[in-house]
Design a protein around this motif. Sequence first.
Motif, PDB file in Angstrom:
ATOM      1  N   THR A   1      58.365 -29.072  59.342  1.00  0.00           N
ATOM      2  CA  THR A   1      56.926 -29.315  59.223  1.00  0.00           C
ATOM      3  C   THR A   1      56.453 -28.791  57.876  1.00  0.00           C
ATOM      4  O   THR A   1      56.693 -27.632  57.543  1.00  0.00           O
TER       5      THR A   1
ATOM      6  N   ARG B   1      46.908 -36.787  66.381  1.00  0.00           N
ATOM      7  CA  ARG B   1      48.047 -35.863  66.349  1.00  0.00           C
ATOM      8  C   ARG B   1      49.239 -36.454  67.082  1.00  0.00           C
ATOM      9  O   ARG B   1      50.384 -36.364  66.610  1.00  0.00           O
TER      10      ARG B   1
ATOM     11  N   ARG C   1      50.735 -39.262  64.860  1.00  0.00           N
ATOM     12  CA  ARG C   1      51.481 -38.780  63.700  1.00  0.00           C
ATOM     13  C   ARG C   1      52.832 -38.200  64.117  1.00  0.00           C
ATOM     14  O   ARG C   1      53.847 -38.439  63.465  1.00  0.00           O
ATOM     15  N   ASN C   2      52.847 -37.436  65.191  1.00  0.00           N
ATOM     16  CA  ASN C   2      54.118 -36.878  65.647  1.00  0.00           C
ATOM     17  C   ASN C   2      55.052 -37.948  66.173  1.00  0.00           C
ATOM     18  O   ASN C   2      56.273 -37.882  65.949  1.00  0.00           O
TER      19      ASN C   2
ATOM     20  N   ALA D   1      56.494 -39.599  63.141  1.00  0.00           N
ATOM     21  CA  ALA D   1      57.529 -38.732  62.570  1.00  0.00           C
ATOM     22  C   ALA D   1      58.838 -38.889  63.330  1.00  0.00           C
ATOM     23  O   ALA D   1      59.922 -39.015  62.722  1.00  0.00           O
ATOM     24  N   ASP D   2      58.758 -38.899  64.649  1.00  0.00           N
ATOM     25  CA  ASP D   2      59.969 -39.092  65.455  1.00  0.00           C
ATOM     26  C   ASP D   2      60.617 -40.435  65.148  1.00  0.00           C
ATOM     27  O   ASP D   2      61.848 -40.537  65.029  1.00  0.00           O
TER      28      ASP D   2
ATOM     29  N   ARG E   1      53.920 -34.281  60.412  1.00  0.00           N
ATOM     30  CA  ARG E   1      53.713 -33.202  61.385  1.00  0.00           C
ATOM     31  C   ARG E   1      52.721 -32.169  60.830  1.00  0.00           C
ATOM     32  O   ARG E   1      51.887 -31.632  61.567  1.00  0.00           O
TER      33      ARG E   1
END
Length: 262
Positions: free
Chosen positions: A58, A122, A125-126, A129-130, A181
Amino acid sequence: MAYEDTGGAGGETILLVHGHPFDHTMWAPQTAALATAGHRVVAPDLRGYGASQVVPGTTRLETFAADLAALLDHLGVTGRIVLGGLSMGGQIVMECARRFPERLRALVLAGTFARAETADGRRQRNATADRLLREGMRGYAEEVLDKMVAPRTIATRPAVAEHVRRMMLGTPPEGAAAALRGRAERPDYTGTLAGLAVPALVAVGRDDTYTPVADAEFLHARVPDARLAVIEDAAHLPNLEQPRAFDAALTAFLAELPERVG
């Protein structure tokens, strides 16, 4: 940390911060124009992007801001600078203004917004990212290209669209995921805007759907000494889509800055 440092020493020192998921070449038109006008332009690749070191995990906005302060120290820049950023880069600029306002002479906030992420944002976005870690950048890049640049730009200026695509595909997934993140946890900068004590240029593409004109108007209304430039026929990257119009607004803004002291 990779960076480009070009131009003269007689004008302003301008540090330009790219957005996600790009690199310092996002600012190529401005780097060339500003250097030709006698300004010193520093354009880095943020950690995790371009040719800079990739740090998985992060990466918070305060980490990016600390990197930029360290870069200025490395370059021996002690005077006040013009600090500009687009999108995520604009949020990093706001973090820099919170952390070291004494180093700043003026701000450029392009295609960005000040408020904290929502709960749904949130999660998104996570999840993105994954996905980037699982699939890489290609699918994501193709999906968002026509939001980064307007469909008209893709049709009429394919070289610009290809530049944007190339930057996205060249971004390391681990770096992009770490930044996503970090942005998911960013603070709300709204309360700091009224305390900004330097001039600011707020710029936005008329057709930007990521950060609509309303977001730029929000910033413009809250920063005490702000100018607003809405760039026609552009989406999220007005500096690349309409560089003449963007550079004209930036040049006029720089010309209006008060004389430097010392």
